[in-house]
Design a protein around this motif. Structure first.
Motif, PDB file in Angstrom:
ATOM      1  N   SER A  18     -25.221   8.855  14.939  1.00  0.00           N
ATOM      2  CA  SER A  18     -24.629   7.617  14.427  1.00  0.00           C
ATOM      3  C   SER A  18     -25.499   6.400  14.730  1.00  0.00           C
ATOM      4  O   SER A  18     -26.263   6.390  15.708  1.00  0.00           O
ATOM      5  N   ASP A  19     -25.340   5.382  13.887  1.00  0.00           N
ATOM      6  CA  ASP A  19     -26.049   4.119  14.133  1.00  0.00           C
ATOM      7  C   ASP A  19     -25.631   3.527  15.477  1.00  0.00           C
ATOM      8  O   ASP A  19     -26.454   2.965  16.203  1.00  0.00           O
ATOM      9  N   ALA A  20     -24.329   3.647  15.786  1.00  0.00           N
ATOM     10  CA  ALA A  20     -23.820   3.077  17.028  1.00  0.00           C
ATOM     11  C   ALA A  20     -24.442   3.757  18.248  1.00  0.00           C
ATOM     12  O   ALA A  20     -24.711   3.110  19.263  1.00  0.00           O
ATOM     13  N   GLN A  21     -24.696   5.056  18.141  1.00  0.00           N
ATOM     14  CA  GLN A  21     -25.290   5.776  19.270  1.00  0.00           C
ATOM     15  C   GLN A  21     -26.712   5.293  19.539  1.00  0.00           C
ATOM     16  O   GLN A  21     -27.095   5.054  20.692  1.00  0.00           O
ATOM     17  N   VAL A  22     -27.498   5.139  18.473  1.00  0.00           N
ATOM     18  CA  VAL A  22     -28.876   4.660  18.629  1.00  0.00           C
ATOM     19  C   VAL A  22     -28.884   3.219  19.119  1.00  0.00           C
ATOM     20  O   VAL A  22     -29.607   2.866  20.068  1.00  0.00           O
ATOM     21  N   SER A  23     -28.061   2.368  18.514  1.00  0.00           N
ATOM     22  CA  SER A  23     -28.022   0.960  18.904  1.00  0.00           C
ATOM     23  C   SER A  23     -27.576   0.805  20.352  1.00  0.00           C
ATOM     24  O   SER A  23     -28.096  -0.046  21.088  1.00  0.00           O
ATOM     25  N   GLY A  24     -26.621   1.630  20.767  1.00  0.00           N
ATOM     26  CA  GLY A  24     -26.134   1.567  22.141  1.00  0.00           C
ATOM     27  C   GLY A  24     -27.219   1.895  23.144  1.00  0.00           C
ATOM     28  O   GLY A  24     -27.343   1.237  24.192  1.00  0.00           O
ATOM     29  N   LYS A  25     -28.013   2.909  22.842  1.00  0.00           N
ATOM     30  CA  LYS A  25     -29.081   3.285  23.771  1.00  0.00           C
ATOM     31  C   LYS A  25     -30.212   2.267  23.762  1.00  0.00           C
ATOM     32  O   LYS A  25     -30.853   2.039  24.793  1.00  0.00           O
ATOM     33  N   LEU A  26     -30.451   1.638  22.626  1.00  0.00           N
ATOM     34  CA  LEU A  26     -31.439   0.561  22.580  1.00  0.00           C
ATOM     35  C   LEU A  26     -30.996  -0.601  23.467  1.00  0.00           C
ATOM     36  O   LEU A  26     -31.795  -1.156  24.230  1.00  0.00           O
ATOM     37  N   ARG A  27     -29.717  -0.966  23.386  1.00  0.00           N
ATOM     38  CA  ARG A  27     -29.198  -2.053  24.233  1.00  0.00           C
ATOM     39  C   ARG A  27     -29.244  -1.665  25.708  1.00  0.00           C
ATOM     40  O   ARG A  27     -29.566  -2.494  26.566  1.00  0.00           O
ATOM     41  N   GLN A  28     -28.921  -0.412  25.986  1.00  0.00           N
ATOM     42  CA  GLN A  28     -28.922   0.050  27.370  1.00  0.00           C
ATOM     43  C   GLN A  28     -30.302  -0.079  27.998  1.00  0.00           C
ATOM     44  O   GLN A  28     -30.447  -0.562  29.132  1.00  0.00           O
ATOM     45  N   PHE A  29     -31.321   0.345  27.252  1.00  0.00           N
ATOM     46  CA  PHE A  29     -32.668   0.238  27.806  1.00  0.00           C
ATOM     47  C   PHE A  29     -33.114  -1.219  27.897  1.00  0.00           C
ATOM     48  O   PHE A  29     -33.761  -1.620  28.870  1.00  0.00           O
ATOM     49  N   ALA A  30     -32.783  -2.030  26.883  1.00  0.00           N
ATOM     50  CA  ALA A  30     -33.155  -3.446  26.918  1.00  0.00           C
ATOM     51  C   ALA A  30     -32.545  -4.124  28.137  1.00  0.00           C
ATOM     52  O   ALA A  30     -33.197  -4.942  28.804  1.00  0.00           O
TER      53      ALA A  30
END
Length: 268
Positions: A18-30
């Motif tokens: 899902s888009d939300a899964q990818v976006s969530g991990k991007l935010r987590q690393f940021a």
């Protein structure tokens, strides 16, 4: 990071991510990257270079200060101001006949009292380094006055400081379409390679610290120290930026003198 890489790769390949899964991990690393300084105890800089006990530094350049301009034209005395009003002025005599090494030494001599290092960078630019905690004040107050050759005479003029880009810039990573995902995946892979290199440096520092402890402890404590050090080293080998930054923080301030001083407090 490995999980983020896998999810982006799967998304590009058309698998069910899902888009939300990818976006969530991007935010987590940021978010983890923004906490880099605190998480590493100030020992990991923006290029993921480990430094201890010296603090992590920010490198930067100044437009107009490069070997091409410094080794051409007439002699000139540059007056440097860092830190704003009340701070002592620094003077550097620029002589085009000097070698590159001599020019760097003159800048180092003038700026070392301000805790600023100087080296030669790409294309002959002078690269300055300052502790990250001092970077905002240095960036906002660095001013130079010349004799009208390379810099204007008269009043001190604020110069434009250009920070060396960070090795990882997760706030710029995008995931809105396949093209953006491909670019982000490339940047994630590059970041993983850089983190791996830094982890190897930290692992060597751990091994050296363990060796110092092993040599300094009494014989009956050596086995326990070796076991503890091995467990710490195993944790450092685990993938993930957060574990890596926590391990770096644990190394902050470890030195031979400190280890020996602590051991001297124990029973004889």
């Amino acid at each position: 990071m490995e999980s983020l890489k896998s999810d982006i790769s799967a998304k590009i390949a058309g698998r069910q991510v899902s888009d939300a899964q990818v976006s969530g991990k991007l935010r987590q690393f940021a978010n983890a990257w923004r906490q880099r300084h605190a998480s590493s105890g100030g020992s990991l800089d923006a290029q993921l270079d480990y430094s201890s006990p010296a603090p992590a530094s920010q490198r930067f350049s100044i437009r107009g200060l490069n070997m091409r301009t410094l080794q051409s034209g007439d002699k000139e005395t540059l007056t440097l101001s860092i830190g704003g009003a009340g701070q002592p002025l620094r003077s550097v005599s620029v002589d085009p006949e000097l070698s590159e090494e001599a020019i760097i030494q003159r800048f180092e001599h003038a700026l070392s009292p301000a805790n600023i290092g100087v080296s030669k960078g790409d294309a002959g630019a002078l690269v300055f380094s300052v502790p990250e905690t001092s970077w905002p004040a240095t960036r906002d107050t660095f001013a130079i006055k010349g004799d009208g050759i390379r810099f204007p005479t008269g009043q001190l003029n604020r110069v434009r400081t250009e920070a060396v880009p960070a090795a990882v810039e997760p706030d710029a990573w995008q995931a809105q379409d396949v093209q953006a995902l491909r670019q982000t995946l490339q940047q994630v892979i590059q970041a993983l390679d850089r983190i791996k290199q830094s982890r190897e440096v930290v692992s060597r520092a751990l091994a050296e610290a363990a060796s110092r402890v092993d040599r300094a402890r009494p014989m009956d404590d050596a086995a326990g120290a070796a076991t503890l050090a091995q467990g710490f080293a195993s944790a450092a080998d685990q993938p993930g930026y957060q574990i890596f930054s926590s391990t770096v923080a644990a190394l902050l301030g470890i030195s031979r003198d400190r280890v020996l001083s602590l051991l001297a407090l124990g029973p004889r």
